[in-house]
Design a protein around this motif. Sequence first.
Motif, mmCIF file in Angstrom:
data_model
loop_
_atom_site.group_PDB
_atom_site.id
_atom_site.type_symbol
_atom_site.label_atom_id
_atom_site.label_comp_id
_atom_site.label_asym_id
_atom_site.label_seq_id
_atom_site.Cartn_x
_atom_site.Cartn_y
_atom_site.Cartn_z
ATOM 1 N N ALA A 33 -121.004 -2.789 -2.887
ATOM 2 C CA ALA A 33 -120.315 -1.524 -2.711
ATOM 3 C C ALA A 33 -121.346 -0.515 -2.212
ATOM 4 C CB ALA A 33 -119.712 -1.050 -4.029
ATOM 5 N N MET A 34 -120.937 0.306 -1.274
ATOM 6 C CA MET A 34 -121.814 1.337 -0.730
ATOM 7 C C MET A 34 -121.177 2.685 -1.054
ATOM 8 S SD MET A 34 -124.171 -0.415 0.924
ATOM 9 C CE MET A 34 -124.830 0.564 2.273
ATOM 10 N N GLY A 35 -121.991 3.598 -1.535
ATOM 11 C CA GLY A 35 -121.418 4.855 -1.974
ATOM 12 C C GLY A 35 -122.150 6.079 -1.455
ATOM 13 N N TRP A 36 -121.467 7.211 -1.555
ATOM 14 C CA TRP A 36 -122.046 8.521 -1.275
ATOM 15 C C TRP A 36 -122.047 9.330 -2.573
ATOM 16 C CZ3 TRP A 36 -124.419 9.712 3.154
ATOM 17 C CH2 TRP A 36 -124.092 9.002 4.307
ATOM 18 N N PHE A 37 -123.186 9.923 -2.841
ATOM 19 C CA PHE A 37 -123.336 10.839 -3.968
ATOM 20 C C PHE A 37 -123.898 12.144 -3.439
ATOM 21 C CE2 PHE A 37 -122.650 8.148 -7.733
ATOM 22 C CZ PHE A 37 -122.631 6.898 -7.134
ATOM 23 N N ARG A 38 -123.786 13.191 -4.226
ATOM 24 C CA ARG A 38 -124.374 14.472 -3.823
ATOM 25 C C ARG A 38 -124.951 15.177 -5.042
ATOM 26 N NH1 ARG A 38 -118.846 17.809 -2.135
ATOM 27 N NH2 ARG A 38 -118.025 18.103 -4.268
ATOM 28 N N GLN A 39 -125.929 16.013 -4.764
ATOM 29 C CA GLN A 39 -126.565 16.763 -5.834
ATOM 30 C C GLN A 39 -126.857 18.176 -5.352
ATOM 31 O OE1 GLN A 39 -130.043 14.948 -7.598
ATOM 32 N NE2 GLN A 39 -129.753 16.103 -9.494
ATOM 33 N N ALA A 40 -126.234 19.130 -6.001
ATOM 34 C CA ALA A 40 -126.470 20.538 -5.710
ATOM 35 C C ALA A 40 -127.580 21.053 -6.615
ATOM 36 C CB ALA A 40 -125.189 21.336 -5.921
ATOM 37 N N PRO A 41 -128.246 22.132 -6.227
ATOM 38 C CA PRO A 41 -129.338 22.681 -7.041
ATOM 39 C C PRO A 41 -128.870 23.000 -8.453
ATOM 40 C CG PRO A 41 -129.340 23.676 -4.881
ATOM 41 C CD PRO A 41 -128.092 22.854 -4.952
ATOM 42 N N GLY A 42 -129.618 22.498 -9.442
ATOM 43 C CA GLY A 42 -129.297 22.777 -10.830
ATOM 44 C C GLY A 42 -128.149 21.974 -11.396
ATOM 45 N N LYS A 43 -127.620 21.046 -10.607
ATOM 46 C CA LYS A 43 -126.494 20.239 -11.075
ATOM 47 C C LYS A 43 -126.855 18.765 -11.069
ATOM 48 C CE LYS A 43 -122.777 23.368 -9.724
ATOM 49 N NZ LYS A 43 -121.460 23.467 -9.020
ATOM 50 N N GLU A 44 -126.067 17.980 -11.812
ATOM 51 C CA GLU A 44 -126.293 16.541 -11.839
ATOM 52 C C GLU A 44 -125.748 15.905 -10.570
ATOM 53 O OE1 GLU A 44 -126.130 15.795 -16.689
ATOM 54 O OE2 GLU A 44 -124.692 14.817 -15.374
ATOM 55 N N ARG A 45 -126.290 14.735 -10.269
ATOM 56 C CA ARG A 45 -125.798 13.988 -9.121
ATOM 57 C C ARG A 45 -124.365 13.540 -9.411
ATOM 58 N NH1 ARG A 45 -129.872 9.849 -6.359
ATOM 59 N NH2 ARG A 45 -131.039 11.803 -6.471
ATOM 60 N N GLU A 46 -123.484 13.698 -8.423
ATOM 61 C CA GLU A 46 -122.092 13.341 -8.637
ATOM 62 C C GLU A 46 -121.578 12.407 -7.549
ATOM 63 O OE1 GLU A 46 -119.221 16.480 -8.391
ATOM 64 O OE2 GLU A 46 -120.011 17.286 -6.518
ATOM 65 N N PHE A 47 -120.633 11.580 -7.958
ATOM 66 C CA PHE A 47 -119.998 10.629 -7.055
ATOM 67 C C PHE A 47 -119.116 11.363 -6.056
ATOM 68 C CE2 PHE A 47 -118.010 6.750 -5.742
ATOM 69 C CZ PHE A 47 -116.667 7.040 -5.587
ATOM 70 N N VAL A 48 -119.164 10.915 -4.804
ATOM 71 C CA VAL A 48 -118.313 11.484 -3.757
ATOM 72 C C VAL A 48 -117.295 10.461 -3.276
ATOM 73 C CG1 VAL A 48 -118.268 12.491 -1.450
ATOM 74 C CG2 VAL A 48 -120.149 13.057 -3.020
ATOM 75 N N ALA A 49 -117.784 9.313 -2.836
ATOM 76 C CA ALA A 49 -116.894 8.282 -2.305
ATOM 77 C C ALA A 49 -117.664 6.983 -2.191
ATOM 78 C CB ALA A 49 -116.338 8.685 -0.942
ATOM 79 N N ALA A 50 -116.930 5.880 -2.126
ATOM 80 C CA ALA A 50 -117.576 4.580 -1.974
ATOM 81 C C ALA A 50 -116.628 3.602 -1.307
ATOM 82 C CB ALA A 50 -118.033 4.036 -3.332
ATOM 83 N N ILE A 51 -117.206 2.522 -0.782
ATOM 84 C CA ILE A 51 -116.434 1.525 -0.071
ATOM 85 C C ILE A 51 -116.984 0.151 -0.382
ATOM 86 C CG2 ILE A 51 -117.895 1.747 2.004
ATOM 87 C CD1 ILE A 51 -115.299 1.341 3.659
ATOM 88 N N MET A 52 -116.095 -0.804 -0.563
ATOM 89 C CA MET A 52 -116.499 -2.196 -0.704
ATOM 90 C C MET A 52 -116.762 -2.733 0.696
ATOM 91 S SD MET A 52 -116.691 -3.260 -3.828
ATOM 92 C CE MET A 52 -116.570 -5.049 -3.673
ATOM 93 N N TRP A 53 -117.977 -3.205 0.923
ATOM 94 C CA TRP A 53 -118.327 -3.638 2.273
ATOM 95 C C TRP A 53 -117.474 -4.817 2.723
ATOM 96 C CZ3 TRP A 53 -121.487 -0.556 4.927
ATOM 97 C CH2 TRP A 53 -121.857 -0.976 6.201
ATOM 98 N N SER A 54 -117.105 -5.676 1.794
ATOM 99 C CA SER A 54 -116.410 -6.910 2.167
ATOM 100 C C SER A 54 -114.982 -6.666 2.644
ATOM 101 C CB SER A 54 -116.390 -7.871 0.985
ATOM 102 O OG SER A 54 -115.783 -7.245 -0.138
ATOM 103 N N ASP A 55 -114.238 -5.808 1.956
ATOM 104 C CA ASP A 55 -112.824 -5.664 2.299
ATOM 105 C C ASP A 55 -112.417 -4.254 2.695
ATOM 106 O OD1 ASP A 55 -111.669 -5.784 -1.198
ATOM 107 O OD2 ASP A 55 -112.809 -4.277 -0.089
ATOM 108 N N GLY A 56 -113.365 -3.312 2.666
ATOM 109 C CA GLY A 56 -113.061 -1.956 3.086
ATOM 110 C C GLY A 56 -112.314 -1.120 2.061
ATOM 111 N N ASN A 57 -112.117 -1.652 0.871
ATOM 112 C CA ASN A 57 -111.452 -0.872 -0.171
ATOM 113 C C ASN A 57 -112.282 0.369 -0.492
ATOM 114 O OD1 ASN A 57 -109.525 -0.303 -2.165
ATOM 115 N ND2 ASN A 57 -110.759 -1.292 -3.733
ATOM 116 N N THR A 58 -111.618 1.521 -0.667
ATOM 117 C CA THR A 58 -112.345 2.776 -0.862
ATOM 118 C C THR A 58 -111.941 3.479 -2.148
ATOM 119 O OG1 THR A 58 -110.721 4.058 0.385
ATOM 120 C CG2 THR A 58 -112.571 3.131 1.630
ATOM 121 N N ASN A 59 -112.780 4.412 -2.542
ATOM 122 C CA ASN A 59 -112.543 5.241 -3.716
ATOM 123 C C ASN A 59 -113.157 6.610 -3.430
ATOM 124 O OD1 ASN A 59 -112.840 6.455 -6.399
ATOM 125 N ND2 ASN A 59 -112.315 4.430 -7.179
ATOM 126 N N HIS A 60 -112.372 7.672 -3.643
ATOM 127 C CA HIS A 60 -112.863 9.021 -3.377
ATOM 128 C C HIS A 60 -112.725 9.885 -4.628
ATOM 129 C CE1 HIS A 60 -111.905 7.524 0.650
ATOM 130 N NE2 HIS A 60 -112.762 8.420 1.118
#
Length: 128
Positions: A33-60
């Motif tokens: 699975a490949m994902g995107w995370f983001r981190q703003a100043p003073g905040k914890e890293r948070e999940f943005v979106a991800a995709i299963m490389w094999s079948d393209g299934n996504t989660n946002h």
Amino acid sequence: QVQLVESGGGSVQAGDSLRLSCAASGSTFSRYAMGWFRQAPGKEREFVAAIMWSDGNTNHADSVKGRFTVSRDNAKNTMYLQMNSLKSEDTAVYYCAADSSAAIWRRISRDSKSYIYWGQGTQVTVSS
């Protein structure tokens, strides 16, 4: 080992669009699975979106659903994050990451601890 390199960040106005890219190389990641995370100043890293490389299934994440779209191009070994209708609260450093355990559990994790490979990050700044 998987190497990840992000690109496409920048400074934009609220309402604009950006597309981030994450180029992957190294060991086979076809079942990761490949994902995107983001981190703003003073905040914890948070999940943005991800995709299963094999079948393209996504989660946002709910905060970006309907505005951001994750996708991948198998031929280019590249994952994308299309970001539309950007808001000032989207300002953060965006990281791409790879979760090898998805090859076993066959699920997308929103927990950053599941992702063992990380890129260096790319800054996205949205001005209102």
